[in-house]
Design a protein around this motif. Structure first.
Motif, PDB file in Angstrom:
ATOM      1  N   LEU A  79      32.166  13.774 -14.086  1.00  0.00           N
ATOM      2  CA  LEU A  79      32.637  12.726 -14.989  1.00  0.00           C
ATOM      3  C   LEU A  79      33.344  13.275 -16.222  1.00  0.00           C
ATOM      4  O   LEU A  79      33.777  12.511 -17.086  1.00  0.00           O
ATOM      5  N   GLY A  80      33.447  14.584 -16.324  1.00  0.00           N
ATOM      6  CA  GLY A  80      34.123  15.180 -17.474  1.00  0.00           C
ATOM      7  C   GLY A  80      33.311  15.145 -18.745  1.00  0.00           C
ATOM      8  O   GLY A  80      33.884  15.115 -19.855  1.00  0.00           O
ATOM      9  N   ILE A  81      31.980  15.169 -18.618  1.00  0.00           N
ATOM     10  CA  ILE A  81      31.092  15.165 -19.783  1.00  0.00           C
ATOM     11  C   ILE A  81      30.764  16.608 -20.166  1.00  0.00           C
ATOM     12  O   ILE A  81      30.383  17.416 -19.314  1.00  0.00           O
ATOM     13  N   SER A  82      30.918  16.938 -21.421  1.00  0.00           N
ATOM     14  CA  SER A  82      30.636  18.288 -21.912  1.00  0.00           C
ATOM     15  C   SER A  82      29.151  18.617 -21.802  1.00  0.00           C
ATOM     16  O   SER A  82      28.302  17.722 -21.744  1.00  0.00           O
ATOM     17  N   LYS A  83      28.844  19.943 -21.834  1.00  0.00           N
ATOM     18  CA  LYS A  83      27.459  20.370 -21.692  1.00  0.00           C
ATOM     19  C   LYS A  83      27.148  21.521 -22.655  1.00  0.00           C
ATOM     20  O   LYS A  83      27.977  22.403 -22.857  1.00  0.00           O
ATOM     21  N   LEU A  84      25.946  21.473 -23.212  1.00  0.00           N
ATOM     22  CA  LEU A  84      25.427  22.553 -24.048  1.00  0.00           C
ATOM     23  C   LEU A  84      24.099  23.019 -23.476  1.00  0.00           C
ATOM     24  O   LEU A  84      23.330  22.211 -22.949  1.00  0.00           O
ATOM     25  N   ALA A  85      23.825  24.299 -23.591  1.00  0.00           N
ATOM     26  CA  ALA A  85      22.526  24.835 -23.182  1.00  0.00           C
ATOM     27  C   ALA A  85      21.976  25.692 -24.317  1.00  0.00           C
ATOM     28  O   ALA A  85      22.598  26.679 -24.724  1.00  0.00           O
ATOM     29  N   PHE A  86      20.825  25.284 -24.857  1.00  0.00           N
ATOM     30  CA  PHE A  86      20.140  26.094 -25.857  1.00  0.00           C
ATOM     31  C   PHE A  86      19.172  27.031 -25.147  1.00  0.00           C
ATOM     32  O   PHE A  86      18.538  26.660 -24.156  1.00  0.00           O
ATOM     33  N   ALA A  87      19.025  28.244 -25.667  1.00  0.00           N
ATOM     34  CA  ALA A  87      18.122  29.214 -25.061  1.00  0.00           C
ATOM     35  C   ALA A  87      17.390  29.994 -26.148  1.00  0.00           C
ATOM     36  O   ALA A  87      18.028  30.629 -26.989  1.00  0.00           O
ATOM     37  N   ASP A  88      16.063  29.918 -26.134  1.00  0.00           N
ATOM     38  CA  ASP A  88      15.274  30.745 -27.035  1.00  0.00           C
ATOM     39  C   ASP A  88      15.726  32.193 -26.898  1.00  0.00           C
ATOM     40  O   ASP A  88      15.846  32.710 -25.775  1.00  0.00           O
ATOM     41  N   ASN A  89      15.946  32.857 -28.041  1.00  0.00           N
ATOM     42  CA  ASN A  89      16.498  34.198 -28.027  1.00  0.00           C
ATOM     43  C   ASN A  89      15.997  34.895 -29.288  1.00  0.00           C
ATOM     44  O   ASN A  89      16.717  35.017 -30.266  1.00  0.00           O
ATOM     45  N   HIS A  90      14.748  35.327 -29.246  1.00  0.00           N
ATOM     46  CA  HIS A  90      14.082  35.754 -30.474  1.00  0.00           C
ATOM     47  C   HIS A  90      14.282  37.231 -30.804  1.00  0.00           C
ATOM     48  O   HIS A  90      14.364  38.081 -29.909  1.00  0.00           O
ATOM     49  N   THR A  91      14.300  37.512 -32.091  1.00  0.00           N
ATOM     50  CA  THR A  91      14.211  38.884 -32.557  1.00  0.00           C
ATOM     51  C   THR A  91      12.746  39.319 -32.471  1.00  0.00           C
ATOM     52  O   THR A  91      11.834  38.487 -32.431  1.00  0.00           O
ATOM     53  N   GLY A  92      12.526  40.610 -32.463  1.00  0.00           N
ATOM     54  CA  GLY A  92      11.163  41.117 -32.351  1.00  0.00           C
ATOM     55  C   GLY A  92      10.290  40.820 -33.550  1.00  0.00           C
ATOM     56  O   GLY A  92       9.062  40.916 -33.469  1.00  0.00           O
ATOM     57  N   ILE A  93      10.909  40.455 -34.685  1.00  0.00           N
ATOM     58  CA  ILE A  93      10.134  40.177 -35.906  1.00  0.00           C
ATOM     59  C   ILE A  93      10.077  38.681 -36.208  1.00  0.00           C
ATOM     60  O   ILE A  93       9.771  38.293 -37.329  1.00  0.00           O
ATOM     61  N   SER A  94      10.357  37.860 -35.221  1.00  0.00           N
ATOM     62  CA  SER A  94      10.363  36.410 -35.451  1.00  0.00           C
ATOM     63  C   SER A  94       9.012  35.919 -35.968  1.00  0.00           C
ATOM     64  O   SER A  94       7.974  36.150 -35.326  1.00  0.00           O
ATOM     65  N   PRO A  95       8.972  35.232 -37.114  1.00  0.00           N
ATOM     66  CA  PRO A  95       7.722  34.664 -37.618  1.00  0.00           C
ATOM     67  C   PRO A  95       7.123  33.621 -36.674  1.00  0.00           C
ATOM     68  O   PRO A  95       5.948  33.279 -36.804  1.00  0.00           O
ATOM     69  N   GLU A  96       7.937  33.129 -35.728  1.00  0.00           N
ATOM     70  CA  GLU A  96       7.428  32.158 -34.759  1.00  0.00           C
ATOM     71  C   GLU A  96       6.267  32.741 -33.956  1.00  0.00           C
ATOM     72  O   GLU A  96       5.417  31.998 -33.459  1.00  0.00           O
ATOM     73  N   PHE A  97       6.207  34.064 -33.851  1.00  0.00           N
ATOM     74  CA  PHE A  97       5.144  34.703 -33.076  1.00  0.00           C
ATOM     75  C   PHE A  97       3.792  34.641 -33.781  1.00  0.00           C
ATOM     76  O   PHE A  97       2.775  35.046 -33.210  1.00  0.00           O
ATOM     77  N   GLU A  98       3.781  34.110 -34.999  1.00  0.00           N
ATOM     78  CA  GLU A  98       2.496  33.843 -35.662  1.00  0.00           C
ATOM     79  C   GLU A  98       1.851  32.588 -35.092  1.00  0.00           C
ATOM     80  O   GLU A  98       0.634  32.411 -35.195  1.00  0.00           O
ATOM     81  N   ALA A  99       2.665  31.715 -34.499  1.00  0.00           N
ATOM     82  CA  ALA A  99       2.160  30.464 -33.931  1.00  0.00           C
ATOM     83  C   ALA A  99       2.108  30.501 -32.411  1.00  0.00           C
ATOM     84  O   ALA A  99       1.296  29.799 -31.801  1.00  0.00           O
ATOM     85  N   TYR A 100       2.986  31.281 -31.803  1.00  0.00           N
ATOM     86  CA  TYR A 100       3.079  31.363 -30.339  1.00  0.00           C
ATOM     87  C   TYR A 100       3.053  32.822 -29.897  1.00  0.00           C
ATOM     88  O   TYR A 100       3.437  33.709 -30.663  1.00  0.00           O
ATOM     89  N   PRO A 101       2.637  33.073 -28.655  1.00  0.00           N
ATOM     90  CA  PRO A 101       2.706  34.447 -28.134  1.00  0.00           C
ATOM     91  C   PRO A 101       4.160  34.936 -28.120  1.00  0.00           C
ATOM     92  O   PRO A 101       5.095  34.132 -28.113  1.00  0.00           O
ATOM     93  N   VAL A 102       4.337  36.234 -28.099  1.00  0.00           N
ATOM     94  CA  VAL A 102       5.678  36.809 -28.009  1.00  0.00           C
ATOM     95  C   VAL A 102       6.340  36.313 -26.723  1.00  0.00           C
ATOM     96  O   VAL A 102       5.757  36.354 -25.640  1.00  0.00           O
ATOM     97  N   HIS A 103       7.575  35.809 -26.878  1.00  0.00           N
ATOM     98  CA  HIS A 103       8.268  35.231 -25.724  1.00  0.00           C
ATOM     99  C   HIS A 103       9.776  35.273 -25.942  1.00  0.00           C
ATOM    100  O   HIS A 103      10.259  35.314 -27.058  1.00  0.00           O
ATOM    101  N   CYS A 104      10.511  35.285 -24.842  1.00  0.00           N
ATOM    102  CA  CYS A 104      11.968  35.100 -24.839  1.00  0.00           C
ATOM    103  C   CYS A 104      12.687  35.998 -25.853  1.00  0.00           C
ATOM    104  O   CYS A 104      13.502  35.541 -26.659  1.00  0.00           O
ATOM    105  N   LEU A 105      12.378  37.288 -25.781  1.00  0.00           N
ATOM    106  CA  LEU A 105      13.041  38.237 -26.667  1.00  0.00           C
ATOM    107  C   LEU A 105      14.506  38.414 -26.267  1.00  0.00           C
ATOM    108  O   LEU A 105      14.856  38.360 -25.088  1.00  0.00           O
ATOM    109  N   LYS A 106      15.337  38.622 -27.248  1.00  0.00           N
ATOM    110  CA  LYS A 106      16.764  38.842 -27.025  1.00  0.00           C
ATOM    111  C   LYS A 106      16.986  39.983 -26.034  1.00  0.00           C
ATOM    112  O   LYS A 106      16.271  40.986 -26.050  1.00  0.00           O
TER     113      LYS A 106
END
Length: 223
Positions: A79-106
């Motif tokens: 149908l000609g509809i555009s698409k975006l895809a977001f992808a977790d891509n974390h640095t090794g020092i991401s503060p997010e790892f204080e809340a979640y296990p280490v995941h989806c490293l760049k």
């Protein structure tokens, strides 16, 4: 918050949950071809190996979304509809790892889009280093370059985290500018995970409700 007795809380909450379940069970579908293709974009959030196939945060519930999102992706191409895809891509020092296990490293396979969606192709990939893809500079640039887009179909995971944060932030961004928008979340194309007290069915339902009361369109599916 004022606490009541556990018995009263359980009784009252049970009725509310029943009503919410029925409301979303009866949600209607939307015909994709009736959306204005030049004003619409499909957003696929975190359909990557680290949530669907491997790693500390992988979930079979997320993996089961793949066929539906691939089908929707192919229809959008037709149908000609555009698409975006977001992808977790974390640095090794991401503060997010204080809340979640280490995941989806760049630069690891966990940060890559699953093969089925990758093979369907046709999307713009936006790596993200937080749970809210709206905040990524690359997405902000994309918004500025696509001022006619005001209809967003949001799919992926997790309903109660990345999907919810992106959808509500996007909706309030449009509201702040007094611009009309449609943020559409198809129930059959979003999900979350089960882990301990994080009951996937319950948190999925409550996230859908939270988005609903913030102006997000919650529908059964796009057909």
């Amino acid at each position: 918050m004022k606490y009541t007795s556990m018995e009263d809380f359980a009784r009252d909450s049970s009725k509310t949950l029943y009503d919410l379940y029925k409301m979303f069970e009866e949600a209607g579908a939307i015909e994709l071809e009736k959306l204005p293709s030049t004003h619409t974009v499909l957003v696929m959030i975190d359909m990557i190996n680290g949530f669907a196939r491997s790693g500390a945060l992988m979930s079979k519930r997320v993996e089961e979304l793949i066929p539906e999102i691939v089908s929707l992706s192919v229809k959008c191409d037709e149908l000609g509809i555009s698409k975006l895809a977001f992808a977790d891509n974390h640095t090794g020092i991401s503060p997010e790892f204080e809340a979640y296990p280490v995941h989806c490293l760049k630069d690891t396979s966990e940060a890559e889009v699953v093969d089925e969606i990758k093979n369907a192709g046709g999307y713009k990939l936006i790596p993200k280093n937080s749970t809210n893809g709206f905040l990524e500079e690359e997405f902000q640039n994309w918004l500025g370059q696509n001022p006619d887009i005001n209809t967003f179909i949001v799919t992926g995971d997790c309903t109660d985290i990345c999907v919810q944060q992106f959808s509500i932030t996007l909706k309030t961004w449009f509201n702040k500018q007094n611009r009309s928008s449609r943020i559409i979340v198809p129930i059959n194309a979003v999900d979350t995970y089960d882990l301990g007290i994080h009951n996937g069915d319950l948190t999925n339902l409550m996230a859908l409700y939270n988005m609903h009361i913030n102006g997000i369109e919650i529908i059964a599916a796009l057909i």
